[in-house]
Design a protein around this motif. Structure first.
Motif, short mmCIF file in Angstrom:
data_model
loop_
_atom_site.label_atom_id
_atom_site.label_comp_id
_atom_site.label_asym_id
_atom_site.label_seq_id
_atom_site.Cartn_x
_atom_site.Cartn_y
_atom_site.Cartn_z
N LYS A 53 0.83 -1.22 0.00
CA LYS A 53 0.00 0.00 0.00
C LYS A 53 0.86 1.26 0.00
O LYS A 53 0.68 2.14 0.84
CB LYS A 53 -0.94 0.00 1.20
N ARG A 75 -4.20 -7.25 -11.99
CA ARG A 75 -5.53 -6.67 -11.77
C ARG A 75 -6.54 -7.74 -11.38
O ARG A 75 -7.38 -7.53 -10.51
CB ARG A 75 -6.00 -5.96 -13.05
N GLU A 126 -6.05 -8.66 -7.89
CA GLU A 126 -6.50 -7.54 -7.06
C GLU A 126 -8.03 -7.58 -6.90
O GLU A 126 -8.56 -7.41 -5.80
CB GLU A 126 -6.06 -6.21 -7.70
N GLU A 127 -8.69 -7.85 -8.01
CA GLU A 127 -10.16 -7.86 -7.97
C GLU A 127 -10.72 -9.04 -7.17
O GLU A 127 -11.73 -8.90 -6.49
CB GLU A 127 -10.71 -7.92 -9.41
N GLU A 152 1.60 3.23 -9.13
CA GLU A 152 1.00 4.54 -8.80
C GLU A 152 1.06 5.51 -9.97
O GLU A 152 0.97 6.71 -9.78
CB GLU A 152 1.74 5.12 -7.59
N GLU A 161 -5.84 1.66 -12.17
CA GLU A 161 -6.59 2.87 -11.78
C GLU A 161 -6.91 2.92 -10.30
O GLU A 161 -6.86 3.98 -9.69
CB GLU A 161 -7.87 2.95 -12.62
N GLU A 162 -7.17 1.76 -9.74
CA GLU A 162 -7.53 1.73 -8.33
C GLU A 162 -6.31 1.52 -7.44
O GLU A 162 -6.45 1.40 -6.23
CB GLU A 162 -8.52 0.57 -8.06
N THR A 213 -3.59 -3.06 -3.65
CA THR A 213 -3.67 -3.12 -2.18
C THR A 213 -3.14 -4.42 -1.60
O THR A 213 -3.07 -4.56 -0.39
CB THR A 213 -5.13 -2.92 -1.70
#
Lengths: 181, 181, 181, 181, 181, 181, 181, 181, 181, 181
Positions: free
Chosen positions: C18, C52, C55-56, C84, C90-91, C94
């Motif tokens: 993060k 991604r 992440e999702e 970043e 885009e999100e 984390t």
């Protein structure tokens, strides 16, 4: 692998210390920054320009708590006759110069040249924890050409190492540190 | 033992060459003076000050027939994104920068730092016969302190090495050589 | 021999957590299911589709008490700049992504590719006892062709492993177990 | 180190081939894509769900020029009695299933489980050059729990490997490739 | 050197024990005479004639306190399906039959055939002190020819070994011993 | 590992051949079935019962083209005195008996007992290709108990090996073979 | 190097002792002079002339406290039948004769002949401290020629060794010692 | 193992040959029987009795074509002074005596005594094929006691070895051979 | 073992030759007698007494065709400054003095002192065949005491070696040789 | 490397001590200066000139507390006969002469000549601390030429070593020491 980042080896040798034949060792410099520089041979021509420069900057190094030590593979007797001939070094030499006749100090730092039995023009910077923070080595003078080093650049490097900040290229004491964002 | 005075190892790596992903190797520099310098990581803070200085002095090196090559253990993709972000290096980078992802180049010259998997701040000068004439290594930045090197001192050293004369300490091109008598 | 069925090796590396540079290790996941996946390099093209997707699905994994950890051989600084950049992800990201710059984690699990100095597209599932229960490895992208993996298949596999029953081919949570008679 | 990216080992074994006892070897598949999958034992419960699924998808694999081969450490005689019992596999088995009684094939690919003398649930994909492009291994069923694999995911992986483009995560034939810019 | 006259190795394996999957080991037979016989494979043709004969003579062996144990390299699941098919062994099998899938028992007694991954037709007799008193091995069936052994000769040998006297050739219980003078 | 299924070692020894001291070797039996049996010592008590039985069945073996050879570690001189004492073997001995004084034959077949310096009661059957098809070994007589073997069972085994069919347990010449379906 | 002057090895073997089968060992002769002599084989022709001569001189040896022990590689059973045949040795044999069937005694003293598996015609004399004081070895009978030794010369040697004086060549008990001045 | 039955080693040494210092070697005795005997030291007391006896029997040996050679570890100069002192050996010494100062001959035959640096009282008989047919060794004189050997027994042994018949114990030339039946 | 009697090693070093820095080697002295002597260090106190004596006797050595060469571990530059200081050696030094800075010559002859990195006071005499005929070594000066050697004794030794006769102790040229009778 | 400067090895040998055969060892000379000299062989021609000279100077050595010991590889018996023949050494020999028959002393000091089995003409000086202070070795007499050493030069060397001052070349007791400035 490079010795930089490693603990400096322990070393001990006879040395010319203000005219006397004394044993000097790494133990004498525990807890202190020191610069150890090598030159190939007494009674040669580039070497004295380097030795004199270190002799002259000795006080500046001392101001920052940094000891300066020279080293060649010549004997104490050779050192004494050269340093005190009254011509080459008019003021004499007041910082210790090791007589690494058995080559043990040069080999321990990996700067011994096997073929000619002498040391490279090398410089190391050691910090108070005994860690080697910087090393530079120039090849010995083959075919009569050689390159003296810059004692001032050594001084700048030590000062930057001591500053505890991020020192950009060509940083000098008093200049700003690099910001990390 | 130090690698100075030895033949430089053969090396090959992917490299960022003016925006392209190209394979660069020691073969490309045969018969030529070159300077190879390492920095620890892309996207950090001291490193760009050094890279920019080498970029700026590139023409001076070239005037003396000396190639300049950078190197880190980051990938080509990382190099490309950093060099071309439009901010850090406003003019971009026109000298080749190796992507030593498998660490083979760094290990071959002995300047790989095992613990962090990166290269030391190191510089070598190699002559047209492929012999390593000069080496300097600064420890990596531990506890957030680091020391950028002086590209100008590198330039002076190369020029002195090329001069073919006896260059005293702090010698600069144009200055007199040391006399042997 | 395969590492499946063996105790997972202990590992430790710097990681992007993060936005912060933190040390993450196997000790942090003791007594817990976790998925560790590798991708070849930051700033490339298939990799982000995989990252991604993990992440999702992170929340679905978390519902079953499963931690998800990414890994490449790029540095923290490279991770930070890529994750970043505001475009690719885009999100943001984390879940922790290891910076395996010294290759120790990749080598410990046997998924390091020597020639290119990067990791294979590999995934391991480790159970709370620290045993490796599943491994999949796809070859790296040679000649510009590559295959992203299916994070959903990873999720199905973990869920089946956790169910404690005999799960037939293509079993999904809620489906019946295979009967032994 | 993983076998992915390496040349597949040469192998040879007796096999159940449509009711007959034949010797099958890697030589029979030179220049061709093939999938080799292992299951632990004849006459068990998860295994037939997997075998049936590979049997059913066999035509789809064949459409893409991909051979499918099964393998366990049971003998030909065991295979024959199980496959032809008229109940477990109503349609019979038409793809070859190796009888790796001397464990040589399982050991060559590193998927042999020493303690129980059987193979892990493993799958490899080999390309026409004989290179292993993909490997997945699930732990054997300890404490009566096991996980069948997804033959469909294997099919998707092979199709992506064959496509010659950059296939993102979860890519399916017909979907677009990832663009590199 | 032959294993006869040596201590029998310790062994342990899964076994078919009256329909159940149980672990059986040399420890279960400490202090007791036992016969351990191997056959090459389930679902073959000579083997059942031997197994049936040992099954039928089991009571005679038991009368003399001798346990009878079978062994092949097939799995428990294979054993179960063969022994209970209702045809080959009408009465079922009531003596334990080992499932030496990892070949450890066969190798320990030196009766494993590397090429085919099966055991030779072998028989050992072990006495209550754990010493191997007799061994016989027939080659496996090459080119479709094979030789079943005589369980009755095994019984005669054990009885003679137990008699404590000097038993001449073809001695049978009740016959006289050879005199030493 | 057992020697069954292997090529028989080459062997050579002095032998008692119908009263003469001759050198006999495996070369003399090339292309022929032969039975080689060992007994512990001349002038003992079980041994003659076995030797006599082999002598008596010699014709039956010969009818099937099978040579019979005896062996002990005694010398030719010892053999001669025992076989011709006029009492133990009334008809004399007409098949060759090796004098394996240097233990080379017994060691080559692995049937030498180190402690007592004698051979086990062992029998091997070798086929015309020189392959060992059958081996049986009984422990030597410890504590004054011993077991003579059955020459008839040896004969049955050879006949079955020669029949070229699948011989069930207790099969005798003339009996039917086992059917494979 | 010769074994003379060394401690005699410890030895143990079965032996013919006045008709009985007994275990005899070096321990039985501790603190005592003994002569150990070897002959090649029972039931041969030179050997009995030697054995008889030692038997006859046994009393003379005993008068000087010297034990006499014979040895061949034949078994006890062979010894017994030869010594008691009533012809070769009319009076029987009353000194122990070892049955060195496992060759351990012959090898320990270095007098074992590998090719024929028998012992050389050898004699050793061992003193009460267990030191080998004398050794003689004649080659075995090749091509039907052989040489028996002189037991009388052995006796003379032992007597001289025991006399504690300087015994010249051909010295006999009662003769004068050599003077040292 | 004993050297009897082996080829004699090749040897060469300086020697006292009728007053001269000559090099003598095994080559000089090819195709001939010879006796080589050792004695511990010049100027001692038992040794001359042996040397004199060999000197005296030299003609008898010669009659049978047997050369006689002496040997000690003393030098030629020592031999010369002793043999020619006019007292110890009144007639002088006419057979060659080796000066084995570097111990090579004594070590080659295994009769060198390490502690005192001298040779044992040893004798070897070598036949025309160069094979060692007989060896005898007596311990050196410890605690002032020693035993001279019998040259006559050596002569008898050689004659028997040459006779080509079976010579019983104590056989002398002219006596009958042992009959083999 | 001593190097005397061996071939002298090949050697090569820089040397002070009448003021010049020249490479001198064993090749320059092939076929000639030479004396090579070492002294510990330039600019010390005993050494010059020895060097001067060899310088003075140089002509006498030359008269006998013997070259004289000095050696220390100091550099050419050190030699030059000492030999030409105008005080220590009034007449200068006209025989070559090696600068064995890499210690290779001293080590080759075994006269290097490890602890202090200098050579012992040693002298060797080498004959025209390159064989070392004489060696003398004195310990270095510990605790400030030392012993210079006698060049005259060296001269006497060489002359005796050259004379080709038997030179008794203290023999001088012109004296009689020792007679051998 | 030379043994000079090392601790002398411990040694022990039989010796001729004023007519007696005694064991002498380095222990007998602890805490004392001693000279140990070797000569090649008794009864030769140069050797006695050296031995006589040491014998004559023995008193001078003794005045300085220095023991003198001779050594050859001949035996005590040889020494005795030579030293006491009444001609060669009219006054006899009163200093101990070692009989190094097993060559252990000569080898320990490295002065043993392998080919001829004798010692070189060598001399060592050992100080009271057991350190070897001086060594000289002359080659043995090849081709009938040899060089005796000067016992007087040995005496001068010992006296200089004992003086505790800096003794220049050719220094004699009573002369001045070299001044260090």
């Amino acid at each position: 692998m490079t010795i930089v980042g490693q603990q400096a080896p322990e070393w001990e040798a006879a040395a010319y210390v203000k005219g006397e034949n004394k044993t000097v060792s790494s133990k004498d410099y525990e807890g202190q920054w020191y610069v150890l520089y090598w030159y190939p041979a007494d009674f040669t021509f580039i070497c004295p320009t380097e030795i004199r420069e270190f002799e002259e900057l000795q006080e500046d190094f001392a101001d920052d708590g940094v000891a300066v030590i020279g080293c060649s593979t010549d004997s104490f007797f050779s050192h004494k006759n050269w340093f005190e001939d009254g011509e080459t070094f008019e003021e004499g030499i007041t910082h210790p110069v090791l007589a690494d006749t058995n080559h043990s100090v040069s080999k321990a730092f990996g700067v011994y040249e096997e073929e000619n039995g002498i040391a490279f023009r090398a410089t190391v910077v050691v910090n108070p924890e005994g860690r080697i923070k910087s090393l530079s080595v120039n090849d010995i003078d083959r075919d009569e050409a050689g390159v003296g080093r810059s004692a001032k650049e050594v001084l700048r490097t030590v000062q930057a190492l001591q500053s505890g900040g991020l020192c950009g290229a060509e940083w000098e004491p008093g200049a700003e540190f690099v910001e990390t964002d």
